[in-house]
Design an enzyme around this catalytic site. Structure first.
Site, PDB file in Angstrom:
ATOM      1  N   ASP A 128     -25.763  10.966  23.023  1.00  0.00           N
ATOM      2  CA  ASP A 128     -26.508  10.586  24.114  1.00  0.00           C
ATOM      3  C   ASP A 128     -28.281  10.531  23.985  1.00  0.00           C
ATOM      4  O   ASP A 128     -28.434  11.110  22.898  1.00  0.00           O
ATOM      5  CB  ASP A 128     -26.366  11.749  25.126  1.00  0.00           C
TER       6      ASP A 128
HETATM    7  N1  URA Z   1     -20.933  14.940  24.141  1.00  0.00           N
HETATM    8  C1  URA Z   1     -21.989  14.901  25.082  1.00  0.00           C
HETATM    9  O1  URA Z   1     -21.950  15.275  26.194  1.00  0.00           O
HETATM   10  N2  URA Z   1     -23.164  14.140  24.429  1.00  0.00           N
HETATM   11  C2  URA Z   1     -23.135  13.877  23.212  1.00  0.00           C
HETATM   12  O2  URA Z   1     -24.078  13.006  23.095  1.00  0.00           O
HETATM   13  C3  URA Z   1     -21.801  13.932  22.455  1.00  0.00           C
HETATM   14  C4  URA Z   1     -20.778  14.650  22.984  1.00  0.00           C
END
Ligand code: URA
Length: 256
Positions: A128
């Site tokens: 993310d």
């Molecule tokens: N889970 C999430 O919520 N975000 C990430 O970046 C990776 C795994």
């Protein structure tokens, strides 16, 4: 990710001024070499990393590339984005500012990452926008598909900082799996190792959309920091600073 395989006659006519129907003639005259062998079949498949030459002149040269990045927060795991800086922009910055740090050794010596090679890269397993840590990049679609195969259950370890204190109830719920209505799936067992009141290690063997945030969300607990430490037995080393990347070694590529 596009398919990189094509027929020899299509490939040669696209790269040269030889018409497709004349490729057969060029083969008969032994003018075309594929991966060191005289080509004999116009329908031979040419892979992404095949080496094809006509009259001794190499028509394509494409090497498989495998990199790890320490993704900083605040960049998108995408190759193009209208608004935000992408991980490829981060890599391009590193190449501009310290090109020697992004090289791989091949038989010909040091080889720097060119802008065409940079553009050919894709991401293996996104993080993310505000997550950080180990991100893999490659131009080898076969490898990235293999690494991402759900049945291989490659474990990804994250270090997570949350807003509210953690308890045994989290460990139990994560291990049991959570039902995600939108996808109509139950998550596979997730190992949660509580390191302190607000910090835990989370081991995922799949990568559902915002999976970790959604799992803590069930407890109305906000994820404040999310950092990927490892993928399989490939761990981010502390010398690779946020925003820096390096090529994987052959052993590392094969280990995944
Ligand atoms: N889970 C999430 O919520 N975000 C990430 O970046 C990776 C795994």
């Amino acid at each position: 990710m596009k398919s990189h395989s094509s027929r020899l006659d299509r490939f040669v006519s696209a790269q040269t001024d030889i018409k497709r129907r004349d490729v057969r003639l060029a083969l008969a005259k032994k003018r075309i070499i594929v991966d060191g062998e005289v080509a004999t079949d116009i329908s031979q498949r040419i892979g992404q990393f095949s080496c094809v030459s006509l009259d001794g002149v190499v028509l394509n040269i494409s090497h498989p590339l495998y990199l790890m990045m320490n993704k900083p927060k605040g960049v998108v795991s995408a190759t193009k984005d209208e608004k935000n800086k992408t991980v490829l922009d981060v890599l391009a910055d590193q190449i501009d500012s310290e090109p020697q740090s992004i090289f791989q050794l091949n038989k010909a010596g040091k080889k720097y990452l060119s802008s065409e090679e940079l553009e050919g890269l894709h991401i293996v397993g996104r993080l993310d926008f505000n997550s950080s840590g180990l991100l893999l990049l490659t131009n080898d679609g076969r490898w990235s598909r293999r690494v991402s195969l759900p049945e291989r259950c490659i474990e990804k370890r994250y270090r997570v900082v949350v807003d509210k204190p953690l308890t045994q109830a989290y460990i139990d719920a994560f291990l049991q799996g959570m039902y995600f209505e939108y996808e109509n799936i139950t998550t596979r067992p997730v190992k949660l190792n509580i390191l302190s009141d607000h910090v835990a290690e989370v081991d995922l063997v799949e990568g559902r959309y915002h999976q970790i945030k959604r799992m803590f969300g069930r407890f109305q607990n906000t994820v404040l920091e999310l950092h990927r430490q490892s993928v399989g037995n490939l761990a981010l080393e502390s010398t690779l600073l946020p925003g820096q990347s390096r090529f994987l070694t052959l052993n590392e590529v094969q280990s995944l």
